[in-house]
Scaffold this motif. Structure first.
Motif, PDB file in Angstrom:
ATOM      1  N   SER A   1       0.857  -1.184   0.000  1.00 30.74           N
ATOM      2  CA  SER A   1       0.000   0.000   0.000  1.00 30.74           C
ATOM      3  C   SER A   1       0.897   1.238   0.000  1.00 30.74           C
ATOM      4  O   SER A   1       2.024   1.195  -0.479  1.00 30.74           O
ATOM      5  CB  SER A   1      -0.929  -0.018   1.217  1.00 30.74           C
ATOM      6  OG  SER A   1      -0.183  -0.004   2.417  1.00 30.74           O
ATOM      7  N   THR A   2       0.432   2.340   0.555  1.00 30.46           N
ATOM      8  CA  THR A   2       1.259   3.554   0.539  1.00 30.46           C
ATOM      9  C   THR A   2       2.488   3.434   1.431  1.00 30.46           C
ATOM     10  O   THR A   2       3.369   4.290   1.368  1.00 30.46           O
ATOM     11  CB  THR A   2       0.440   4.764   1.004  1.00 30.46           C
ATOM     12  OG1 THR A   2      -0.192   4.440   2.229  1.00 30.46           O
ATOM     13  CG2 THR A   2      -0.593   5.147  -0.028  1.00 30.46           C
ATOM     14  N   SER A   3       2.560   2.387   2.248  1.00 31.04           N
ATOM     15  CA  SER A   3       3.741   2.222   3.101  1.00 31.04           C
ATOM     16  C   SER A   3       5.019   2.108   2.280  1.00 31.04           C
ATOM     17  O   SER A   3       6.094   2.476   2.750  1.00 31.04           O
ATOM     18  CB  SER A   3       3.577   0.986   3.996  1.00 31.04           C
ATOM     19  OG  SER A   3       3.371  -0.177   3.211  1.00 31.04           O
ATOM     20  N   ILE A   4       4.913   1.614   1.059  1.00 34.80           N
ATOM     21  CA  ILE A   4       6.119   1.483   0.241  1.00 34.80           C
ATOM     22  C   ILE A   4       6.659   2.854  -0.149  1.00 34.80           C
ATOM     23  O   ILE A   4       7.845   2.998  -0.454  1.00 34.80           O
ATOM     24  CB  ILE A   4       5.836   0.623  -1.020  1.00 34.80           C
ATOM     25  CG1 ILE A   4       7.161   0.164  -1.643  1.00 34.80           C
ATOM     26  CG2 ILE A   4       4.999   1.396  -2.041  1.00 34.80           C
ATOM     27  CD1 ILE A   4       6.997  -0.891  -2.714  1.00 34.80           C
ATOM     28  N   PHE A   5       5.811   3.879  -0.140  1.00 32.49           N
ATOM     29  CA  PHE A   5       6.243   5.225  -0.494  1.00 32.49           C
ATOM     30  C   PHE A   5       6.718   6.028   0.719  1.00 32.49           C
ATOM     31  O   PHE A   5       7.241   7.125   0.566  1.00 32.49           O
ATOM     32  CB  PHE A   5       5.107   5.981  -1.179  1.00 32.49           C
ATOM     33  CG  PHE A   5       4.574   5.291  -2.396  1.00 32.49           C
ATOM     34  CD1 PHE A   5       5.354   5.135  -3.528  1.00 32.49           C
ATOM     35  CD2 PHE A   5       3.284   4.783  -2.417  1.00 32.49           C
ATOM     36  CE1 PHE A   5       4.862   4.492  -4.646  1.00 32.49           C
ATOM     37  CE2 PHE A   5       2.787   4.136  -3.536  1.00 32.49           C
ATOM     38  CZ  PHE A   5       3.581   3.988  -4.658  1.00 32.49           C
ATOM     39  N   THR A   6       6.498   5.512   1.916  1.00 39.79           N
ATOM     40  CA  THR A   6       6.848   6.269   3.123  1.00 39.79           C
ATOM     41  C   THR A   6       7.828   5.529   4.033  1.00 39.79           C
ATOM     42  O   THR A   6       8.808   6.116   4.505  1.00 39.79           O
ATOM     43  CB  THR A   6       5.584   6.599   3.930  1.00 39.79           C
ATOM     44  OG1 THR A   6       4.883   5.388   4.237  1.00 39.79           O
ATOM     45  CG2 THR A   6       4.668   7.511   3.145  1.00 39.79           C
ATOM     46  N   LEU A   7       7.578   4.237   4.284  1.00 43.07           N
ATOM     47  CA  LEU A   7       8.371   3.514   5.276  1.00 43.07           C
ATOM     48  C   LEU A   7       9.871   3.464   4.981  1.00 43.07           C
ATOM     49  O   LEU A   7      10.678   3.627   5.903  1.00 43.07           O
ATOM     50  CB  LEU A   7       7.838   2.084   5.443  1.00 43.07           C
ATOM     51  CG  LEU A   7       6.685   1.884   6.431  1.00 43.07           C
ATOM     52  CD1 LEU A   7       6.303   0.413   6.496  1.00 43.07           C
ATOM     53  CD2 LEU A   7       7.054   2.393   7.814  1.00 43.07           C
ATOM     54  N   PRO A   8      10.315   3.217   3.742  1.00 41.60           N
ATOM     55  CA  PRO A   8      11.769   3.143   3.509  1.00 41.60           C
ATOM     56  C   PRO A   8      12.504   4.397   3.970  1.00 41.60           C
ATOM     57  O   PRO A   8      13.552   4.314   4.616  1.00 41.60           O
ATOM     58  CB  PRO A   8      11.870   2.946   1.995  1.00 41.60           C
ATOM     59  CG  PRO A   8      10.605   2.271   1.621  1.00 41.60           C
ATOM     60  CD  PRO A   8       9.563   2.889   2.509  1.00 41.60           C
ATOM     61  N   GLY A   9      11.982   5.570   3.642  1.00 42.23           N
ATOM     62  CA  GLY A   9      12.633   6.805   4.058  1.00 42.23           C
ATOM     63  C   GLY A   9      12.534   7.057   5.548  1.00 42.23           C
ATOM     64  O   GLY A   9      13.505   7.457   6.196  1.00 42.23           O
ATOM     65  N   VAL A  10      11.357   6.814   6.111  1.00 38.88           N
ATOM     66  CA  VAL A  10      11.143   7.057   7.538  1.00 38.88           C
ATOM     67  C   VAL A  10      12.048   6.168   8.382  1.00 38.88           C
ATOM     68  O   VAL A  10      12.721   6.643   9.312  1.00 38.88           O
ATOM     69  CB  VAL A  10       9.659   6.813   7.899  1.00 38.88           C
ATOM     70  CG1 VAL A  10       9.469   6.809   9.404  1.00 38.88           C
ATOM     71  CG2 VAL A  10       8.777   7.874   7.257  1.00 38.88           C
ATOM     72  N   VAL A  11      12.078   4.881   8.078  1.00 38.14           N
ATOM     73  CA  VAL A  11      12.881   3.939   8.872  1.00 38.14           C
ATOM     74  C   VAL A  11      14.371   4.189   8.669  1.00 38.14           C
ATOM     75  O   VAL A  11      15.165   4.058   9.609  1.00 38.14           O
ATOM     76  CB  VAL A  11      12.505   2.491   8.512  1.00 38.14           C
ATOM     77  CG1 VAL A  11      13.424   1.496   9.221  1.00 38.14           C
ATOM     78  CG2 VAL A  11      11.047   2.215   8.894  1.00 38.14           C
ATOM     79  N   ALA A  12      14.766   4.545   7.456  1.00 40.45           N
ATOM     80  CA  ALA A  12      16.179   4.864   7.210  1.00 40.45           C
ATOM     81  C   ALA A  12      16.617   6.041   8.067  1.00 40.45           C
ATOM     82  O   ALA A  12      17.688   6.014   8.684  1.00 40.45           O
ATOM     83  CB  ALA A  12      16.398   5.164   5.732  1.00 40.45           C
ATOM     84  N   ALA A  13      15.813   7.088   8.127  1.00 36.81           N
ATOM     85  CA  ALA A  13      16.178   8.282   8.881  1.00 36.81           C
ATOM     86  C   ALA A  13      16.125   8.062  10.381  1.00 36.81           C
ATOM     87  O   ALA A  13      16.964   8.582  11.123  1.00 36.81           O
ATOM     88  CB  ALA A  13      15.251   9.441   8.487  1.00 36.81           C
ATOM     89  N   GLN A  14      15.182   7.290  10.852  1.00 36.06           N
ATOM     90  CA  GLN A  14      14.969   7.148  12.290  1.00 36.06           C
ATOM     91  C   GLN A  14      15.760   6.010  12.926  1.00 36.06           C
ATOM     92  O   GLN A  14      16.111   6.089  14.101  1.00 36.06           O
ATOM     93  CB  GLN A  14      13.485   6.944  12.578  1.00 36.06           C
ATOM     94  CG  GLN A  14      12.611   8.147  12.265  1.00 36.06           C
ATOM     95  CD  GLN A  14      11.154   7.904  12.585  1.00 36.06           C
ATOM     96  OE1 GLN A  14      10.736   6.783  12.873  1.00 36.06           O
ATOM     97  NE2 GLN A  14      10.354   8.956  12.532  1.00 36.06           N
TER      98      GLN A  14
END
Length: 488
Positions: free
Chosen positions: A43-56
């Motif tokens: 779902s939209t997690s593919i557009f958000t999670l990679p960047g969020v988890v990488a940064a955090q």
């Protein structure tokens, strides 16, 4: 007291479930289940999670977080595939555990999944509404505040009008039948996968090797106490990412409507997870290669941002549109599976029996109840604090299904048919699936566990106050001479 225990641990005869579900139309093929699984997982997690988890948490090693989460999900998916092939019943884990362990444990597993579907429907609809409003706002169209932001419970919002409309639209689509729903889902999923592949191919051209160094940053604690860097950061990333992979349960919940489930269910479950893993890891690797992982901190749309910063404005707009489509496919999958789970509870009398009634061979009553609850959660009440309850409940169900293989195997070829697919490396892999799900559950924050405990206390009140008294387990006639499992 002994009679209560007998009722709690009575096991449903699988022949009874097959008979009860026989009125559901078996119309879904492997292609349909692949689309349903990919549409729900990616779902939209593919557009958000990679960047969020990488940064955090993980830095460039975010792809390892996705891989580790995928390994655990994959092991559990093997268990799901065997269960679904052996017992293609509506309700997935609830029905299976009811057969192999007994009614009480089936209720626990099913109640855990019910939390996932109720909250996921509300979250996805609310998120879809927010993304859609962001997409149309440049065109000058904006709803009044009172009609647009109830999901946050702030800024004066009274209800989320778009969330209500979206849930009603999907419910209307589902009421037309699984086969028509599958055609719409298949088309939308193909469009979404094409857009994701376009991002990967475009993004590869902007990769800079130095952005991957060091691949696993040195460990330190974030200001909120969570981990960044090292294997601790990768593990923290797994806890946040695993939620993205749980969508394959939505495939199993619809196994009573599968053509030739002995083949279609394993292929659908495992195939959709494999496709999702490939897409997630590819997007993660490209994203952190395009820009330094720290650039994605507090970025709500890292993929779109990276494309715009690379000079690809048009493609970024397409990705945002596809994000809306992605949430739509996920909502279809969640509502389809959630209505089948509610139907299963009603079918067995553990919730009001009207939920288990079919209209035109569809669980319409269950769909109506799910729609009403989804609207209530997604449009009128703040529910952000319940986010991790989705993971907690699903992980509990995953643990039940994994160890359930030990109870299933001795019965295969006897009162349960021999499935065409079996979990490999038995008896080791079921234990690893259980331990992997337990390790992720253990890492959830204390608040999520407290909310999960509250949900299960409420579930116990419902079960002992209503379910156990109205359960039909053991009361159905077993017409074994009229039912042939080999025809499934």
């Amino acid at each position: 007291m002994s009679s209560i225990f007998q009722k709690m641990f009575r096991k449903e005869d699988p022949l009874v479930y097959q008979d009860k579900d026989s009125h559901l139309i078996r119309s879904l093929t492997t292609k349909d289940f692949l689309a349903l699984g990919v549409g729900t997982i990616v779902s939209t997690s593919i557009f958000t999670l990679p960047g969020v988890v990488a940064a955090q948490h993980a830095g460039p090693a975010v792809s390892l977080s996705f891989l580790c989460a995928a390994i655990v999900a994959g092991i559990v998916a093997f268990a799901y595939a065997e269960m679904a092939a052996a017992m293609p019943f509506a309700g997935s884990a609830y029905s299976w555990i009811n057969v192999v362990f007994g009614e009480f444990w089936g209720w626990i597993a099913g109640w855990a999944l019910l939390a996932e579907y109720f909250i996921a429907v509300a979250f996805v609809a609310s998120g879809l509404s927010a993304n859609f409003q962001g997409l149309i706002s440049p065109l000058g169209f904006k709803l009044p505040t009172t009609l647009s932001i109830a999901s946050t419970g702030s800024n004066g919002g009274l209800m989320d009008l778009f969330a209500i409309i979206i849930i009603l639209l999907v419910a209307t689509l589902l009421s037309r039948g699984a086969s028509q729903t599958a055609r719409v889902e298949n088309t939308l999923v193909i469009l979404k996968v094409i857009a994701i592949l376009v991002f990967i191919f475009v993004g590869v051209t902007a990769i800079k090797g130095q952005n991957y160094v060091p691949f696993i940053p040195k460990y330190h604690a974030n200001t909120d106490g969570s981990a960044f860097g090292g294997w601790q950061g990768i593990y923290a990333g797994v806890l946040e990412i695993f939620l993205a992979y749980i969508g394959f349960d939505s495939i199993a919940a619809n196994s009573a409507e599968a053509k030739n489930p002995q083949k279609t269910m394993p292929r659908g479950i495992l195939g959709s997870l494999f496709i999702a893993v490939f897409l997630f890891i590819s997007v993660a690797l490209v994203l952190v290669g395009m820009f330094r992982y720290s650039d994605y901190a507090n970025n709500a749309e890292p993929v779109g941002w990276a494309l715009r910063q690379s000079g690809h404005e048009i493609i970024a707009t397409i990705v945002q549109a596809v994000a809306v489509i992605g949430m739509f496919t996920a909502l279809i999958g969640m509502m389809l599976a959630g209505s089948r789970l509610l139907y299963s509870f009603g079918r067995d009398g553990l919730l009001p029996k009207t939920l288990g009634k079919l209209s035109n061979n569809l669980p319409s009553h269950a769909l109506i109840v799910l729609t009403v609850i989804g609207i209530a959660l997604g449009a009128f009440f703040p529910f952000t604090f319940l986010a991790q309850l989705i993971s907690a409940g699903t992980l509990i169900a995953f643990m039940f299904v994994s160890i359930g293989i030990y109870a299933l195997r001795p019965r295969e070829g006897k009162d349960i048919p021999e499935p065409s697919f079996k979990m490999p490396f038995y008896p080791v892999l079921p234990a690893l699936g259980f331990l992997g799900a337990l390790a992720i559950f253990w890492g959830l924050d204390i608040q999520a566990k407290i909310y999960a405990l509250g949900w299960f206390i409420f579930g116990m009140i419902v079960y002992f106050g209503y379910g156990i008294k109205h359960s039909t387990a053991g009361s159905s006639k077993k017409q074994k001479n009229q039912i042939n499992f080999n025809e499934v």
